[in-house]
Write an enzyme that holds these catalytic residues in place. Structure first.
Site, PDB file in Angstrom:
ATOM      1  N   CYS A   1       0.808  -1.225   0.000  1.00 49.94           N
ATOM      2  CA  CYS A   1       0.000   0.000   0.000  1.00 49.94           C
ATOM      3  C   CYS A   1       0.837   1.270   0.000  1.00 49.94           C
ATOM      4  O   CYS A   1       0.395   2.305  -0.500  1.00 49.94           O
ATOM      5  CB  CYS A   1      -0.947   0.006   1.195  1.00 49.94           C
TER       6      CYS A   1
ATOM      7  N   ASN B   1      -9.734  -0.454  -2.874  1.00 53.81           N
ATOM      8  CA  ASN B   1      -8.323  -0.291  -2.525  1.00 53.81           C
ATOM      9  C   ASN B   1      -7.481  -0.914  -3.636  1.00 53.81           C
ATOM     10  O   ASN B   1      -7.473  -2.133  -3.802  1.00 53.81           O
ATOM     11  CB  ASN B   1      -8.055  -0.974  -1.184  1.00 53.81           C
TER      12      ASN B   1
ATOM     13  N   HIS C   1      -3.589   7.260   0.761  1.00 54.17           N
ATOM     14  CA  HIS C   1      -3.803   5.947   0.168  1.00 54.17           C
ATOM     15  C   HIS C   1      -5.243   5.534   0.421  1.00 54.17           C
ATOM     16  O   HIS C   1      -5.751   5.673   1.539  1.00 54.17           O
ATOM     17  CB  HIS C   1      -2.828   4.937   0.780  1.00 54.17           C
TER      18      HIS C   1
END
Length: 336
Positions: free
Chosen positions: A115, A293, A263
């Site tokens: 991530c 995501n 993020h």
């Protein structure tokens, strides 16, 4: 010493939209359950036979970024590719991009920081440019999660979150040290590595030979595992810390933030950070509602969309921040 400056942005997401209602046909879940916990309404998943892979999606995003940067592909001196989902175990997709774009034999580096991968990749590119080693660097974040998810009720806690896509940026040399990337800040805490993990295939615990030998239909070691509550609690703390670290480094306070692009892990995390920093909706960009995501691709996709919509403008103070598996986290402070 130079600064580095982003001069071109691009993104690519598959055409195939998968809604929460679509997921409810695969597993025991529903739109209300997913939306309440994550803020996600839909995501893009690569359709079988489309030809989209982590590398090819990265190439499509890169082509757009190169065109918008107004440079020739052969002006690129180096390639950095951030992903957790490479087309092959090795080699990484950086060399696939070099070949697909027919760029001369420049170096290609792969970053495996999940991530926070794009933030780490930007930091590497920034420092290469700062030292004068390279002038123009292509940075890509691309992920194809959908083919590696457990699409049953057993895996719903993870599967509903993730989507596919790619984003790219062209960084170039900037002689005015008051512009471009002002600072980057990177951290890790490996004691929590197994709280968000994909164990197999890996040399440490379960390699391909183990999986084949056991032939266990209930083996979940090759699906992602996440301790959701633990990750959430750590994320909100580390996001705040690393954003403040970046602001302090540049003698800024939170009022100096023109645009925060976190993020896209969970809309609830982003909303928590927004409230803590007292930022308005116009000062934080979120698109997790549409894409889920996308891990290393989430920040470049969001940054590209924010720029396209005129929400990132010349002179703005832009803050990028990420937290994820590893645990790893980081921030980037940019004077646009």
């Amino acid at each position: 010493m130079y600064n580095s400056k982003i001069i071109g942005l691009g993104k690519y997401v598959p055409d195939n939209v998968v809604t929460n209602a679509d997921l409810s046909k695969m597993m025991d879940t529903n739109d209300e359950w997913i939306t309440e916990r994550t803020g996600i309404k839909e995501r893009r998943w690569v359709k079988e036979g489309s030809g989209d892979t982590t590398a090819t999606m990265g190439v499509k995003a890169a082509k757009q970024a190169i065109e918008r940067a107004g440079i020739d592909k052969d002006d690129i001196d180096f390639i950095i590719f951030a992903t957790l989902s490479p087309d092959m175990y090795f080699p990484g997709p950086g060399v696939q991009v070099q070949h697909a774009l027919d760029i001369k034999t420049v170096g290609a580096l792969d970053v495996r920081n999940q991530c926070s991968g794009f933030v780490y990749a930007l930091s590497v590119a920034d420092n290469f440019i700062k030292t004068g080693m390279y002038k123009n660097i292509l940075v890509i974040g691309s992920e194809l999660h959908s083919q590696g998810l457990d699409k049953t009720t057993r895996g719903r806690g993870v599967t509903v979150i993730f989507g596919d896509g790619a984003g790219a940026a062209i960084l170039t040399r900037e002689e005015d040290n008051s512009k471009g990337i002002l600072s980057t800040h990177l951290h890790s805490q490996g004691e929590h590595a197994e709280e968000l993990v994909l164990v197999a295939p890996g040399m440490g615990k379960r390699w391909v030979s183990d999986i084949l030998a056991d032939n266990d239909p209930d083996d979940v070691s090759y699906f992602p595992h996440m301790n959701g509550q633990f990750v959430f609690k750590n994320a909100v703390v580390r996001f705040s810390e690393v954003i403040m670290e970046g602001l302090a480094k540049n003698n800024m306070d939170k009022e100096a933030i023109d645009m925060l692009i976190p993020h896209q892990a969970n809309l609830r995390i982003a909303q928590f950070i927004q409230k803590k920093f007292g930022l308005s909706d116009d000062q934080v960009f979120n698109n997790i509602m549409k894409y889920g995501n996308t891990t290393a691709a989430s920040i470049p996709i969001a940054l590209t969309e924010a720029w396209e919509q005129g929400k990132v403008k010349e002179g703005d103070n832009v803050v990028l921040a990420a937290f994820g598996s590893g645990f790893t986290w980081g921030s980037v402070i940019i004077k646009w």
